[in-house]
Design a protein around this motif. Structure first.
Motif, mmCIF file in Angstrom:
data_model
loop_
_atom_site.group_PDB
_atom_site.id
_atom_site.type_symbol
_atom_site.label_atom_id
_atom_site.label_comp_id
_atom_site.label_asym_id
_atom_site.label_seq_id
_atom_site.Cartn_x
_atom_site.Cartn_y
_atom_site.Cartn_z
ATOM 1 N N MET A 1 7.843 -49.590 64.195
ATOM 2 C CA MET A 1 6.587 -49.449 64.267
ATOM 3 C C MET A 1 6.060 -48.036 63.797
ATOM 4 S SD MET A 1 3.880 -48.968 67.839
ATOM 5 C CE MET A 1 4.714 -50.768 68.398
ATOM 6 N N TYR A 3 4.440 -44.421 62.641
ATOM 7 C CA TYR A 3 4.039 -43.519 63.479
ATOM 8 C C TYR A 3 2.606 -43.302 63.988
ATOM 9 C CZ TYR A 3 3.468 -38.414 64.339
ATOM 10 O OH TYR A 3 2.806 -37.215 65.142
ATOM 11 N N LYS A 5 0.605 -45.663 64.694
ATOM 12 C CA LYS A 5 0.514 -46.427 65.726
ATOM 13 C C LYS A 5 1.135 -46.080 67.139
ATOM 14 C CE LYS A 5 -0.135 -50.865 63.367
ATOM 15 N NZ LYS A 5 0.424 -52.394 63.303
ATOM 16 N N ILE A 6 2.186 -45.467 66.966
ATOM 17 C CA ILE A 6 2.908 -44.847 68.129
ATOM 18 C C ILE A 6 2.024 -43.481 68.703
ATOM 19 C CG2 ILE A 6 4.990 -43.489 68.911
ATOM 20 C CD1 ILE A 6 6.485 -45.586 66.822
ATOM 21 N N ILE A 9 -0.732 -44.707 70.894
ATOM 22 C CA ILE A 9 -0.266 -44.982 72.061
ATOM 23 C C ILE A 9 0.013 -43.905 73.099
ATOM 24 C CG2 ILE A 9 1.808 -46.255 73.355
ATOM 25 C CD1 ILE A 9 2.019 -48.085 70.715
ATOM 26 N N TYR A 10 0.423 -42.998 72.170
ATOM 27 C CA TYR A 10 0.779 -41.577 72.966
ATOM 28 C C TYR A 10 -0.450 -40.934 73.362
ATOM 29 C CZ TYR A 10 1.955 -36.859 74.113
ATOM 30 O OH TYR A 10 2.312 -35.760 74.758
ATOM 31 N N LYS A 38 5.448 -50.834 74.708
ATOM 32 C CA LYS A 38 5.439 -50.817 73.243
ATOM 33 C C LYS A 38 6.111 -49.765 72.509
ATOM 34 C CE LYS A 38 1.091 -53.114 72.560
ATOM 35 N NZ LYS A 38 -0.233 -53.166 71.660
ATOM 36 N N VAL A 39 6.882 -49.153 73.391
ATOM 37 C CA VAL A 39 7.624 -47.877 72.517
ATOM 38 C C VAL A 39 9.219 -47.979 73.316
ATOM 39 C CG1 VAL A 39 6.071 -46.192 71.836
ATOM 40 C CG2 VAL A 39 7.156 -46.359 74.385
ATOM 41 N N PHE A 61 8.276 -38.873 75.678
ATOM 42 C CA PHE A 61 7.401 -39.637 74.957
ATOM 43 C C PHE A 61 7.128 -38.660 73.815
ATOM 44 C CE2 PHE A 61 3.879 -43.196 74.527
ATOM 45 C CZ PHE A 61 4.067 -43.263 73.079
ATOM 46 N N TYR A 64 10.049 -37.787 71.498
ATOM 47 C CA TYR A 64 9.975 -39.017 70.496
ATOM 48 C C TYR A 64 9.162 -38.672 69.283
ATOM 49 C CZ TYR A 64 9.969 -43.832 68.924
ATOM 50 O OH TYR A 64 9.881 -45.018 68.339
ATOM 51 N N ILE A 65 7.757 -38.393 69.594
ATOM 52 C CA ILE A 65 6.460 -38.428 68.696
ATOM 53 C C ILE A 65 7.111 -37.163 67.836
ATOM 54 C CG2 ILE A 65 4.255 -37.511 68.688
ATOM 55 C CD1 ILE A 65 4.269 -40.189 69.258
#
Length: 71
Positions: A1, A3, A5-6, A9-10, A38-39, A61, A64-65
């Motif tokens: 996926m 960045y 899109k992630i 979500i964040y 989704k992550v 999260f 991760y981002i």
């Protein structure tokens, strides 16, 4: 996926955490198919309360981002 899109979500997860919902409702929304489903990343799960589970998930999260953003 990708960045972006992630990141979206964040951002949705942040809105949930900052909302006036009860922690059990925040937990249900964060750990739904639309957010956590989704992550995929590792995070420390204290498994003590709804609030702590959500807070630690968000810490993981964010890390991760940040890691994705560096790459």
């Amino acid at each position: 996926m990708k960045y972006n899109k992630i990141l979206k979500i964040y951002e949705k997860a942040e809105k949930i955490v900052n909302s006036d919902l009860e922690w059990c409702e925040k937990y249900d929304k964060i750990f739904s198919k639309k957010i956590a489903g989704k992550v995929n990343f590792e995070w420390y799960d204290p498994d003590t309360s709804y609030q702590e589970d959500v807070e630690y998930f968000m810490i993981g999260f964010k890390e991760y981002i940040d890691k994705l953003n560096k790459n």
